[in-house]
Design an enzyme around this catalytic site. Structure first.
Site, mmCIF file in Angstrom:
data_model
loop_
_atom_site.group_PDB
_atom_site.id
_atom_site.type_symbol
_atom_site.label_atom_id
_atom_site.label_comp_id
_atom_site.label_asym_id
_atom_site.label_seq_id
_atom_site.Cartn_x
_atom_site.Cartn_y
_atom_site.Cartn_z
ATOM 1 N N GLY A 18 0.823 -1.211 0.000
ATOM 2 C CA GLY A 18 0.000 0.000 0.000
ATOM 3 C C GLY A 18 0.853 1.255 0.000
ATOM 4 N N GLN A 84 4.597 -5.984 -5.950
ATOM 5 C CA GLN A 84 3.401 -5.591 -6.692
ATOM 6 C C GLN A 84 3.746 -4.304 -7.448
ATOM 7 O OE1 GLN A 84 -0.007 -4.155 -4.468
ATOM 8 N NE2 GLN A 84 -1.452 -5.023 -5.952
ATOM 9 N N GLY A 89 -5.313 -3.538 -6.167
ATOM 10 C CA GLY A 89 -6.234 -4.086 -5.174
ATOM 11 C C GLY A 89 -5.638 -5.230 -4.380
ATOM 12 N N THR A 90 -6.376 -5.592 -3.305
ATOM 13 C CA THR A 90 -5.833 -6.583 -2.367
ATOM 14 C C THR A 90 -5.701 -7.981 -2.994
ATOM 15 O OG1 THR A 90 -8.077 -6.640 -1.454
ATOM 16 C CG2 THR A 90 -6.441 -5.462 -0.184
ATOM 17 N N ASP A 115 -0.168 -3.269 7.734
ATOM 18 C CA ASP A 115 -0.355 -2.050 8.528
ATOM 19 C C ASP A 115 -1.336 -2.267 9.675
ATOM 20 O OD1 ASP A 115 -2.581 -2.353 7.010
ATOM 21 O OD2 ASP A 115 -2.649 -0.298 6.254
ATOM 22 N N GLY A 152 -14.984 -3.172 5.193
ATOM 23 C CA GLY A 152 -15.873 -4.120 4.531
ATOM 24 C C GLY A 152 -16.817 -4.706 5.563
ATOM 25 N N HIS A 377 33.681 9.220 38.915
ATOM 26 C CA HIS A 377 33.138 10.506 38.462
ATOM 27 C C HIS A 377 33.925 11.148 37.326
ATOM 28 C CE1 HIS A 377 33.625 10.593 43.039
ATOM 29 N NE2 HIS A 377 34.846 10.397 42.574
ATOM 30 N N ALA A 437 48.155 12.088 40.801
ATOM 31 C CA ALA A 437 47.107 12.975 40.291
ATOM 32 C C ALA A 437 47.711 13.979 39.316
ATOM 33 C CB ALA A 437 46.449 13.703 41.448
ATOM 34 N N ARG A 454 54.332 14.973 35.846
ATOM 35 C CA ARG A 454 53.876 16.362 35.875
ATOM 36 C C ARG A 454 55.049 17.197 36.364
ATOM 37 N NH1 ARG A 454 50.539 14.760 41.154
ATOM 38 N NH2 ARG A 454 52.113 15.332 42.681
HETATM 39 C C1 UD1 Z 1 -9.488 -3.706 3.215
HETATM 40 C C2 UD1 Z 1 -10.619 -4.692 2.965
HETATM 41 C C3 UD1 Z 1 -11.795 -4.387 3.885
HETATM 42 C C4 UD1 Z 1 -11.322 -4.417 5.332
HETATM 43 C C5 UD1 Z 1 -10.147 -3.476 5.539
HETATM 44 C C6 UD1 Z 1 -9.556 -3.682 6.904
HETATM 45 C C7 UD1 Z 1 -10.482 -5.275 0.583
HETATM 46 C C8 UD1 Z 1 -11.035 -5.053 -0.750
HETATM 47 N N1 UD1 Z 1 -11.040 -4.599 1.590
HETATM 48 O O1 UD1 Z 1 -9.982 -2.438 2.838
HETATM 49 O O2 UD1 Z 1 -12.825 -5.323 3.701
HETATM 50 O O3 UD1 Z 1 -12.402 -4.058 6.169
HETATM 51 O O4 UD1 Z 1 -9.085 -3.754 4.577
HETATM 52 O O5 UD1 Z 1 -8.582 -2.713 7.152
HETATM 53 O O6 UD1 Z 1 -9.599 -6.081 0.754
HETATM 54 N N2 UD1 Z 1 -2.586 -3.423 -0.449
HETATM 55 C C9 UD1 Z 1 -1.616 -3.832 -1.313
HETATM 56 N N3 UD1 Z 1 -1.813 -3.646 -2.645
HETATM 57 C C10 UD1 Z 1 -2.942 -3.066 -3.143
HETATM 58 C C11 UD1 Z 1 -3.915 -2.645 -2.238
HETATM 59 C C12 UD1 Z 1 -3.715 -2.840 -0.897
HETATM 60 O O7 UD1 Z 1 -0.587 -4.352 -0.916
HETATM 61 O O8 UD1 Z 1 -3.043 -2.950 -4.375
HETATM 62 C C13 UD1 Z 1 -2.382 -3.635 0.983
HETATM 63 C C14 UD1 Z 1 -2.233 -2.357 1.782
HETATM 64 O O9 UD1 Z 1 -0.867 -2.048 2.020
HETATM 65 C C15 UD1 Z 1 -2.915 -2.666 3.087
HETATM 66 C C16 UD1 Z 1 -3.893 -3.777 2.741
HETATM 67 O O10 UD1 Z 1 -3.522 -4.286 1.491
HETATM 68 O O11 UD1 Z 1 -2.018 -3.190 4.027
HETATM 69 C C17 UD1 Z 1 -5.331 -3.292 2.713
HETATM 70 O O12 UD1 Z 1 -5.463 -2.321 1.704
HETATM 71 P P1 UD1 Z 1 -6.356 -1.030 1.885
HETATM 72 O O13 UD1 Z 1 -6.288 -0.248 0.635
HETATM 73 O O14 UD1 Z 1 -6.026 -0.358 3.152
HETATM 74 O O15 UD1 Z 1 -7.805 -1.708 1.967
HETATM 75 P P2 UD1 Z 1 -9.072 -1.119 2.670
HETATM 76 O O16 UD1 Z 1 -9.769 -0.251 1.732
HETATM 77 O O17 UD1 Z 1 -8.742 -0.578 3.999
HETATM 78 MG MG MG Z 2 -6.972 0.126 4.979
#
Ligand code: UD1
Ligand code: MG
Length: 467
Positions: A18, A84, A89-90, A115, A152, A377, A437, A454
């Site tokens: 992220g 990545q 997205g996740t 995180d 979510g 000291h 000393a 000295r």
């Molecule tokens: C995500 C969840 C959500 C959950 C929330 C909890 C999804 C779609 N949603 O949302 O259901 O309630 O976390 O905090 O999964 N990351 C990547 N690459 C990406 C996107 C994200 O590595 O392309 C990583 C981020 O660093 C982070 C984690 O995935 O650690 C979550 O991503 P983030 O964008 O924070 O998701 P949320 O919208 O918070």
């Molecule tokens: Mg998040």
């Protein structure tokens, strides 16, 4: 490290690609520190304590700047790493670890967020036990929170609450769904085969056009696979740090938790004010920690020690029964029953043996000080090897640097170094040596000798009258 699950049939992927723009950090968000340790280390430590071996943990890193290199460095290059390139997205992030998943010998894959550092190994163990006992293809770690905005939402079947229907992301929620307080923490556990099926089929048909790992619920449902959610009462599982202020609030939670655990193990705190102790620090029972003490970086403090206010100790070990008064100690080894301070500075690479006394305003660097020596000291000892039962008078200096290079001072046992002695290194004092000393010692002194270096005092009588 003691594993809390014996059945080692789990691998884990940590999502850490992220952006974390809101942290205003030049590097990856997961490197931001909680109690002096990067968030990613908290997550990986929980996994290790759960029983994941290092080769069974894969971190998905971002591709920008040197973030990946820094994550590898921060985690000592001991895990697997994937990259990545684009943040889509996740689910896309998980997919970058596809080779790791395919090569994994384990039946279950845990997904963690880099995180969200406060998901402890105990929570993970209960969650994982639930996943196994329910024989789920996918289990979600959920929690009910007062303000579910942004998370979510977990949709359960009203006729069978164990049955999970869907996870709806904030942007896709209707008004009713927005009221649901049970949310997805982001931690998920998949059967390996189910994860592979889901990753193959997840699309980006949603408002953000992202590949959501949460869409795995829809895909696996369509495949008639069993999905469950483990509702954890501990709200900490959902705490993530997006801003510095959120991180500060998490620091406070983590700080008190570390202190509570230590207190339960017999460590005494007079007040928690200003006490900051990293989770990697170990302290023996009966030790007393005063307000304003900072202990970090894998310090090991023995039993029955006393550490008073404004002490700052990192990467060091302190033997049992030692007393550290308001002093700095860095990367050094301190023996048993040592007294240090107040206001001393023990710089890196010192080995201070048992019974040594180091008083006020003493600086010691890269030196070995043997048992029962006293440096009471206002003294500087650098690049030196000092024997047992040596007594330093006030204001002694080992002159270790000639402007170009550093040299060592070697002092035998049972020596008496007079006040304001300068020892010009390289120089060697035998056993039982005395220096007068105010001496500036430039040559070696043999065993048992007394050295005066000295100029002799001249008293000019009646000088004032004549003037
Ligand atoms: C995500 C969840 C959500 C959950 C929330 C909890 C999804 C779609 N949603 O949302 O259901 O309630 O976390 O905090 O999964 N990351 C990547 N690459 C990406 C996107 C994200 O590595 O392309 C990583 C981020 O660093 C982070 C984690 O995935 O650690 C979550 O991503 P983030 O964008 O924070 O998701 P949320 O919208 O918070
Ligand atoms: Mg998040």
């Amino acid at each position: 490290m003691k594993n809390i699950i014996n059945k080692k049939n789990i691998s884990a992927i940590i999502l850490a690609a992220g952006e974390g723009k809101r942290m205003k950090s030049k590097t990856s968000k997961v490197l931001c520190e909680l109690l002096f340790e990067p968030m990613i280390s908290w997550v990986s430590r929980s996994l290790q304590k759960l029983g994941c071996s290092n080769s069974e943990i894969c971190i998905v890193c971002p591709d920008d700047n040197d973030s990946k290199d820094l994550i590898v460095l921060a985690t000592n290059n001991k895990f697997c790493y994937a990259t990545q390139k684009q943040r889509l997205g996740t689910a896309h992030a998980v997919k970058q670890a596809i080779d790791f998943i395919k090569n994994s010998k384990n039946d279950n894959i845990l997904i963690m967020l880099g995180d969200a550092p406060l998901v402890s190994e105990n929570i993970l163990k209960d969650f994982y036990d639930y996943h196994l006992s329910e024989n789920n293809s996918l289990t979600i770690l959920s929690s009910e929170i007062k303000n579910p905005f942004g998370y979510g939402r977990i949709l359960r079947d009203p006729n069978n609450s164990k049955n999970i229907l869907k996870i709806v992301e904030e942007l896709d929620c209707n008004q009713d769904q927005k009221l649901i307080s049970e949310i997805n923490s982001g931690v998920m556990c998949f059967k390996k085969q189910a994860l592979l099926i889901a990753l193959d089929k997840i699309n980006n048909n949603n408002i953000k056009n992202e590949y959501y790992i949460t869409s795995a619920v829809d895909i696996l449902k369509a495949e008639n696979q069993k999905i469950g959610a483990y509702n954890c009462q501990d709200e900490k599982v959902v705490l993530g740090a997006n801003t510095r202020f959120e991180l500060l609030k998490m620091n406070e939670i983590a700080r008190l938790e570390v202190i509570k655990n230590l207190a339960e193990n017999g460590i005494e705190f007079i007040s928690t004010e200003g006490v900051v102790i990293s989770p990697s620090v170990k302290i023996g029972a009966g030790s007393v920690i005063y307000p304003g003490v900072i202990l970090k970086d894998f310090c090991e403090i023995g039993e029955n020690c006393v550490i008073t206010s404004n002490s700052f100790i990192s990467k060091s070990s302190i033997g049992s029964g030692s007393i550290i008064k308001s002093s700095y100690i860095d990367n050094s080894k301190i023996g048993e029953n040592v007294k240090i301070g107040p206001f001393s500075n023990i710089r890196p690479n010192c080995d201070i043996k048992s019974g040594v006394k180091i008083g006020d305003f003493v600086e010691i660097k890269n030196s070995n000080i043997d048992q029962n020596t006293s440096v009471a000291h206002l003294t500087y000892i650098g690049d030196s090897d000092v024997g047992q039962k040596v007594n330093f008078g006030c204001g002694c200096v080992t002159v270790n640097y000639n402007g170009l290079e550093k040299h060592r001072t070697i002092i035998g046992n049972d020596c008496f170094i007079g006040c304001n002695t300068n020892l010009i290194a390289p120089v060697k004092l035998g056993d039982g040596v005395y220096t007068a000393a105010g001496s500036t010692i430039t040559d070696d002194i043999p065993d048992g000798a007394m050295s005066i270096a000295r100029s002799r005092q001249i008293n000019k009588t009646n000088w004032k009258l004549k003037k």
